[in-house]
Design a protein around this motif. Structure first.
Motif, PDB file in Angstrom:
ATOM      1  N   PRO A  38      -5.749  38.747  24.070  1.00  0.00           N
ATOM      2  CA  PRO A  38      -5.201  37.848  25.090  1.00  0.00           C
ATOM      3  C   PRO A  38      -3.702  37.633  24.871  1.00  0.00           C
ATOM      4  O   PRO A  38      -3.214  37.714  23.748  1.00  0.00           O
ATOM      5  CB  PRO A  38      -5.982  36.549  24.879  1.00  0.00           C
ATOM      6  CG  PRO A  38      -6.487  36.616  23.480  1.00  0.00           C
ATOM      7  CD  PRO A  38      -6.671  38.068  23.165  1.00  0.00           C
ATOM      8  N   ASN A  39      -2.986  37.375  25.952  1.00  0.00           N
ATOM      9  CA  ASN A  39      -1.537  37.218  25.845  1.00  0.00           C
ATOM     10  C   ASN A  39      -1.054  35.824  26.236  1.00  0.00           C
ATOM     11  O   ASN A  39       0.089  35.646  26.611  1.00  0.00           O
ATOM     12  CB  ASN A  39      -0.821  38.260  26.682  1.00  0.00           C
ATOM     13  CG  ASN A  39      -1.026  38.052  28.169  1.00  0.00           C
ATOM     14  OD1 ASN A  39      -1.986  37.412  28.581  1.00  0.00           O
ATOM     15  ND2 ASN A  39      -0.142  38.600  28.974  1.00  0.00           N
ATOM     16  N   ARG A  40      -1.943  34.834  26.153  1.00  0.00           N
ATOM     17  CA  ARG A  40      -1.501  33.474  26.473  1.00  0.00           C
ATOM     18  C   ARG A  40      -2.106  32.465  25.509  1.00  0.00           C
ATOM     19  O   ARG A  40      -3.192  32.670  24.965  1.00  0.00           O
ATOM     20  CB  ARG A  40      -1.848  33.094  27.902  1.00  0.00           C
ATOM     21  CG  ARG A  40      -3.319  32.854  28.091  1.00  0.00           C
ATOM     22  CD  ARG A  40      -3.639  32.282  29.434  1.00  0.00           C
ATOM     23  NE  ARG A  40      -5.042  31.888  29.401  1.00  0.00           N
ATOM     24  CZ  ARG A  40      -5.674  31.363  30.390  1.00  0.00           C
ATOM     25  NH1 ARG A  40      -5.063  31.157  31.523  1.00  0.00           N
ATOM     26  NH2 ARG A  40      -6.928  31.020  30.276  1.00  0.00           N
ATOM     27  N   TRP A  41      -1.364  31.387  25.344  1.00  0.00           N
ATOM     28  CA  TRP A  41      -1.810  30.241  24.544  1.00  0.00           C
ATOM     29  C   TRP A  41      -1.808  29.051  25.485  1.00  0.00           C
ATOM     30  O   TRP A  41      -0.783  28.694  26.052  1.00  0.00           O
ATOM     31  CB  TRP A  41      -0.872  30.038  23.360  1.00  0.00           C
ATOM     32  CG  TRP A  41      -1.075  28.769  22.584  1.00  0.00           C
ATOM     33  CD1 TRP A  41      -2.252  28.134  22.309  1.00  0.00           C
ATOM     34  CD2 TRP A  41      -0.050  27.981  21.975  1.00  0.00           C
ATOM     35  NE1 TRP A  41      -2.034  27.009  21.560  1.00  0.00           N
ATOM     36  CE2 TRP A  41      -0.673  26.892  21.341  1.00  0.00           C
ATOM     37  CE3 TRP A  41       1.334  28.095  21.897  1.00  0.00           C
ATOM     38  CZ2 TRP A  41       0.036  25.918  20.656  1.00  0.00           C
ATOM     39  CZ3 TRP A  41       2.035  27.131  21.208  1.00  0.00           C
ATOM     40  CH2 TRP A  41       1.386  26.052  20.588  1.00  0.00           C
ATOM     41  N   LEU A  42      -2.950  28.446  25.683  1.00  0.00           N
ATOM     42  CA  LEU A  42      -3.101  27.293  26.570  1.00  0.00           C
ATOM     43  C   LEU A  42      -3.293  26.042  25.729  1.00  0.00           C
ATOM     44  O   LEU A  42      -4.099  26.027  24.799  1.00  0.00           O
ATOM     45  CB  LEU A  42      -4.319  27.477  27.483  1.00  0.00           C
ATOM     46  CG  LEU A  42      -4.766  26.256  28.286  1.00  0.00           C
ATOM     47  CD1 LEU A  42      -3.709  25.872  29.320  1.00  0.00           C
ATOM     48  CD2 LEU A  42      -6.109  26.506  28.948  1.00  0.00           C
ATOM     49  N   VAL A  43      -2.525  24.996  26.057  1.00  0.00           N
ATOM     50  CA  VAL A  43      -2.654  23.702  25.393  1.00  0.00           C
ATOM     51  C   VAL A  43      -2.884  22.643  26.465  1.00  0.00           C
ATOM     52  O   VAL A  43      -2.135  22.586  27.447  1.00  0.00           O
ATOM     53  CB  VAL A  43      -1.392  23.338  24.584  1.00  0.00           C
ATOM     54  CG1 VAL A  43      -1.559  21.986  23.913  1.00  0.00           C
ATOM     55  CG2 VAL A  43      -1.069  24.413  23.576  1.00  0.00           C
TER      56      VAL A  43
END
Length: 82
Positions: A38-43
């Motif tokens: 995956p290429n995203r970090w969700l906070v």
């Protein structure tokens, strides 16, 4: 002063504590950094802020982020290492 305002006992200055600010932040990584994963970090979470009124206006004295949910949180550790 309103319901959110009080007096800072240390300095006697007005203090404001607003309701939490909600946060949803997406951090995208370059494709080469993500490799095949995956290429995203969700906070998802909220900020609790506290401000003090000074002669120059309101100034933040405390900012606290409380994370309630994360996807791919290992990206955060990788970002802090570099």
């Amino acid at each position: 002063m309103g319901d959110r305002d009080s007096t800072d006992g240390r300095a006697g200055r007005p203090v404001r504590r607003d309701p939490p600010w909600r946060l949803r932040a997406l951090h995208w990584l370059p494709a080469e950094a993500a490799a095949d994963g995956p290429n995203r970090w969700l906070v998802v979470g909220f900020y609790d802020n506290e401000a003090v009124r000074t002669a120059d206006g309101w100034r933040l004295t405390r900012v606290k982020l409380t994370s309630k949910y994360q996807e791919n949180a290992h990206f955060a550790a990788a970002g802090q290492a570099g």
